[in-house]
Motif scaffolding. Structure first.
Motif, PDB file in Angstrom:
ATOM      1  N   ILE A 512      41.162  39.821  52.905  1.00 17.38           N
ATOM      2  CA  ILE A 512      41.767  40.167  51.617  1.00 17.38           C
ATOM      3  C   ILE A 512      42.064  41.657  51.576  1.00 17.38           C
ATOM      4  N   GLU A 513      43.295  41.997  51.217  1.00 17.36           N
ATOM      5  CA  GLU A 513      43.675  43.406  51.156  1.00 17.36           C
ATOM      6  C   GLU A 513      43.152  44.041  49.876  1.00 17.36           C
ATOM      7  N   GLU A 528      41.216  44.413  39.721  1.00 17.64           N
ATOM      8  CA  GLU A 528      42.220  43.405  39.387  1.00 17.64           C
ATOM      9  C   GLU A 528      42.461  42.503  40.598  1.00 17.64           C
ATOM     10  N   LEU A 529      42.300  41.216  40.415  1.00 18.31           N
ATOM     11  CA  LEU A 529      42.639  40.238  41.437  1.00 18.31           C
ATOM     12  C   LEU A 529      44.027  39.688  41.119  1.00 18.31           C
ATOM     13  N   MET A 530      44.991  39.987  41.966  1.00 21.94           N
ATOM     14  CA  MET A 530      46.371  39.580  41.701  1.00 21.94           C
ATOM     15  C   MET A 530      46.772  38.437  42.642  1.00 21.94           C
ATOM     16  N   LEU A 688      45.962  36.466  47.559  1.00 20.56           N
ATOM     17  CA  LEU A 688      45.299  37.428  46.674  1.00 20.56           C
ATOM     18  C   LEU A 688      45.336  38.834  47.248  1.00 20.56           C
ATOM     19  N   LYS A 689      45.520  39.792  46.355  1.00 21.52           N
ATOM     20  CA  LYS A 689      45.302  41.202  46.670  1.00 21.52           C
ATOM     21  C   LYS A 689      44.379  41.767  45.591  1.00 21.52           C
ATOM     22  N   ILE A 690      43.452  42.624  46.005  1.00 17.38           N
ATOM     23  CA  ILE A 690      42.508  43.234  45.064  1.00 17.38           C
ATOM     24  C   ILE A 690      42.904  44.684  44.836  1.00 17.38           C
TER      25      ILE A 690
END
Length: 943
Positions: A512-513, A528-530, A688-690
């Motif tokens: 996960i980036e 924020e988890l997008m 997902l990107k965090i």
């Protein structure tokens, strides 16, 4: 008769008084300040904050709607508007001087006890801001004539119409008349009555200014990149020669609780019955007000609160209930608001509320409830003072209302020291009094709002109103002016450079980036988890699934029920939520730094382990259905539900109502299987990107994120694709009318499609749109608001999207000007791509405004996070913000004209107009713009 009335008003506007007679915390934020007074009585408060090269200039006049004489309701607010019409040494719009310097957060507001004006400017533009504020304080009257008064009167009256056209928008005027006695200063609302606004004369305007806008009745706060020494010199230079003005007598606290319950009924175009129960309680800053503030959190401040647990969870009588305190200088209002489910007996709701209040009055809160409320209070304060404008607001409120800029410290201390016994006593003392009980019911076919309002009675006058009090007598003096105002507004020779944190990237052990922007201004970290999903992910499944499924992330996990989740959030002082937009769904955490690790653990549990329990689904289903009904009862809500499917077509992922709620039938049919499938397809670690912004470092946050999300594995199923294919331009214009009987305004919403936010020339189009309708000084707003005063505001709006986005032409206008406003909107659209293209003056002003606003645009963590989200979502370069200045400066009239011509197709616009069909249909058809079709609130043709 007219002469006598004018004479009485003249007497009332003399300058004489109107009446003769928690829990321990390691994180904290303090606002250190220096306070001084000029010889002319002007009070100045200065707070240093050098995190960004900007200064908030906030000027508060201790005069508001509570001080209006009888027959002059709305006058303080009308005058606020006039203060933006220019001054003697700067003729024309007040905003014209601020646009080129990049002012942000600029506005004015009026409330019961004060009128304020504020702007945040680059550090190098403080002289300009102080010159402008001092010019309208000391040199206004020569610039205000009948034309300016008539223009702003029309604007304010449309502001009033716009408010009343919203669901429940007529409530405040009614309940103030019944909560307070006729002779109480708070008995009328700030915007006032149409009749009183019509009656305001130029003589009244000038008398109001002379009586109330002197230096000695004013507080000026400067917060930001400035020192007290520099501030003192500059304020003395620009304000020192302004007279103190007449002594202004100030209203005194007057608490007037009702002796018994008073019932009221109002009908309106609303989707469901709503009740308001309101008590008059002590004023801002009193011990009882602070204890009652804690009590409202415990009684109705969220899912774990007593009334929410009773009325929503247990008895299932309402879709929502909240309790709030509105503190003011003379008295406060404690209000319970509840939206009833269809068919529910109001008596049952009242009985349940009364039972919970009785128990609370007798027992008070538990120690745990009180501790949670204390943590919440502290957390909200910390979050709310990050921006210099909010810092200025806090300091000004303390000075104006309580003669102490540091009043917030006393409040924080008293909140931390609050006891169960103290909160119980305050609740018992004030909630045992009478309340005003207003029931708002859906209107029938024969509804006549004017006739209903005419029946409204006011609470009778009461004896014992305290006399107003003049400030202590003091001899004031003015200094020799060191400013030659004939030279005009000070020039700003240089501007500070933008400060934006460099983005840092890394990956968790599962890939996960993570993207981090460090911000150390306040002890808060946002995570924020997008997910690449959004309402567009509903395509191919039931519309509304994304919104419903994501909302369930705020409910039960596999080990915690929804109430326990809410309680744990409160103990941590954490904000945890989830929501979708058009292209993405986001789960978010806003955590106090000293509680970040446990907050992250709870956050991860809600996102990774939603239970999708039947009881949660049933409760939220009713709430989503109520939201749909509420959206369809709002002019803007129904227009935004209907227009996108007309623009995109039903096969496109964006061809859905933009509230994302779906239809009644689809929401009723959704099951846990639908939400599990959505989670499997979209809410997964490989989608997902965090994003992290806040008081942390990459080395510090990465191990914490790895512990929370690093072992999360993706399902084997592939991720779906969203249909974002290009949509062709319509062959001809289309107009759709939706009936809203009795509406005092019509809502005009017209749509076109623009390129994706990923397009190379998207920034150029955004700036070009500012000239058309995207800024206050745009052509559309100047036409319909400032020139015609048919609207409170008219704009063009663009949404940043992964596919083709919408451009909306938005204008809520008075009903009798619906067809002319459509014609004017179309005229502006045709002109800007025709014989009146964007000029060098327009685009130059927009370039200056946007470039020079950059240093202040990213002052807060929220602003940084919002831009980081777009950078990641749309694949913009990491140095997007750092290179904005160069790219903005490269926009020319020619490139702006080209960008507009590619998208603004006046003869292909799709129009949705929501208004009173009896009054608007024939004039709209007579325009001859295109075929006209009448739709219902679901978008179906009305035959």
């Amino acid at each position: 008769m007219h002469t006598l009335r004018s004479s009485l008003f003249a007497l009332l506007f003399t300058c004489t008084p109107l009446f003769a007679v928690a829990a321990p915390a390691t994180d904290t934020v303090d606002l250190k300040y220096e306070k001084f007074q000029l010889p002319n009585g002007l009070t100045v408060v200065v707070h240093e904050d050098h995190k960004a090269p900007v200064v908030a200039v906030s000027i508060w006049y201790h005069i508001g709607s509570a001080d209006e004489p009888q027959g002059k309701t709305g006058f303080a607010h009308l005058f606020e508007h006039l203060m933006f019409s220019g001054s003697e040494h700067h003729k024309g719009s007040y905003l014209e001087a601020f646009d080129p310097i990049g002012a942000t957060d600029m506005n004015g507001t009026t409330w019961f006890d004060r009128t304020n004006y504020f702007e945040t400017v680059p550090t190098t533009a403080v002289d300009l801001a102080l010159w402008m504020e001092s010019d309208r304080m000391g040199h206004l009257l020569g610039a205000i004539g009948q034309k300016e008064l008539d223009t702003q009167r029309g604007v304010v009256q449309n502001e009033k119409r716009q408010g009343e056209n919203r669901p429940y928008g007529r409530v405040s005027e009614l309940y103030l008349k019944n909560i307070f006695p006729t002779n109480h200063p708070y008995q009328h609302d700030t915007i006032g009555s149409m009749a009183d606004l019509d009656a305001a004369s130029l003589a009244d305007v000038k008398a109001w200014f002379r009586c109330n806008y002197g230096a000695a009745n004013t507080t000026l706060v400067l917060a930001g990149d400035i020192t007290p020494a520099i501030a003192r010199a500059k304020v003395m230079k620009y304000f020192g020669d302004i007279p103190a003005g007449p002594a202004v007598a100030h209203q005194q606290p007057w608490i007037t609780p009702l002796g018994h319950r008073v019932d009221g009924v109002q009908h309106d175009h609303v989707a469901q019955t709503r009740i308001y129960r309101t008590w008059v309680v002590p004023q801002d800053g009193s011990d009882d007000a602070l204890n009652l503030d804690l009590a409202t959190t415990i009684l109705g401040g969220g899912k774990s609160s007593r009334l929410y647990q009773r009325l929503v969870y247990r008895d299932k009588l309402v879709d929502d209930v909240s309790v709030s305190l509105s503190p003011f200088a003379l008295a406060s209002m404690l209000e319970i608001q509840a939206d009833l489910k269809d068919g529910v007996d109001l008596a049952k709701v009242d009985a349940a509320i009364d039972e919970e209040l009785k128990r609370f009055r007798a027992e008070g809160p538990s120690a745990d409830e009180l501790a949670r409320a204390q943590v919440r209070y502290r957390g909200e304060f910390v979050r709310n003072v990050e921006s210099v404008s909010d810092q200025a607001r806090v300091l000004a409120e303390g000075q104006v209302y309580r003669d102490d800029p540091g009043a917030f410290r006393k409040d924080l201390s008293r909140i931390a020291a609050a006891t169960v016994a103290g909160v119980r006593k305050a609740a018992d003392t004030w909630l045992s009094r009478g309340d005003y009980h207003l029931k708002v019911l859906p209107a029938g076919k024969d509804f006549d709002p004017a006739a209903e309002d005419a029946k409204v009675a006011s609470r009778a006058a009461m004896p014992g109103r305290p006399a107003t009090v003049l400030p202590p007598a003091r001899r004031y003096s003015v200094a020799q002016s060191g400013v030659d105002r004939s030279e005009g507004v000070p020039k700003v020779a240089s501007f500070p450079t933008l400060q934006f944190p460099a983005l840092q990237r890394a990956r968790l052990k599962n890939g996960i980036e993570v993207v981090l922007a460090e911000r150390h201004a306040v002890p808060v970290t946002q995570v924020e988890l997008m997910f690449d999903a959004g309402y567009a992910a509903d395509h191919g499944r039931r519309p509304g699934t994304a919104a419903f499924a994501t909302s369930l992330l705020e409910e039960s996990t596999k080990t915690l029920d929804s109430t326990e989740v809410a309680i744990r959030k409160e103990r941590l002082g954490a904000r945890i939520g989830a929501a979708c937009g058009l292209d993405s769904c986001i789960a978010s955490l806003n955590a106090l730094e000293d509680r970040l690790v446990p907050s992250l653990a709870l956050f991860a549990d809600t996102v990774r382990n939603p239970a999708f329990k039947a009881s949660d689904i049933a409760r939220l289903r009713e709430q989503h259905l109520a939201e749909i009904a509420q959206s369809k009862s709002s002019p803007m809500g129904v227009a935004q539900r209907i227009l996108p499917p007309l623009l995109y077509g039903k096969e496109h992922a964006y061809g859905i109502p933009f509230d994302g709620l779906g239809s009644v039938a689809d929401v009723k049919a959704m099951t846990a299987a639908d939400f599990t499938a959505f989670q499997r397809d979209y809410l997964r670690p490989d989608n997902l990107k965090i994003l992290v912004v806040g008081d942390t470092t990459l080395a510090g946050i990465l191990p914490q994120l790895d512990a929370a999300f690093g072992d999360w594995q993706a399902p084997a199923t592939p991720r779906p694709r969203k249909n974002l294919a290009s949509v062709a331009v319509p062959a001809k214009p289309r107009l759709f009318l939706i009936d809203r009987p009795d509406a005092p305004q019509s809502l005009i919403l017209a749509g076109l499609l623009v390129p994706s936010a990923k397009a190379p020339d998207y920034l150029t189009l955004r700036l070009a749109n500012d000239a058309l309708g995207g800024s206050f000084s745009s052509r559309l707003n100047m036409n319909l608001r400032e020139d015609k005063h048919w609207a409170y505001g008219a704009h063009t709006m663009m949404s940043d999207t992964s596919g083709q986005g919408p451009m909306f032409f938005y204008a809520p206008v008075q009903t009798d000007k619906t067809a002319p406003s459509i014609a004017e909107t179309l005229k502006e659209a045709r002109a800007i791509v025709g014989d009146k293209p964007v000029t060098e003056a327009e685009i130059g002003n927009i370039r200056d405004m946007r470039v020079r606003a950059l240093p202040g645009a990213y002052e807060t963590s929220d602003a940084v996070l919002g831009t980081v989200t777009k950078i990641v979502k749309f694949g913009w370069p990491d140095d997007y913000v750092q290179t904005l200045k160069t790219r903005i400066e490269g926009v020319t009239p020619a490139t702006a004209e080209t960008a507009l011509k590619e998208v603004v197709k006046p003869e292909a616009m799709t129009w949705v107009i929501v208004g009173d069909l009896r009054k608007i249909e024939q004039p709209v058809r007579a325009l001859g713009i295109g075929d006209v079709e009448v739709l219902d609130a679901d978008g179906h043709t009305v035959h």
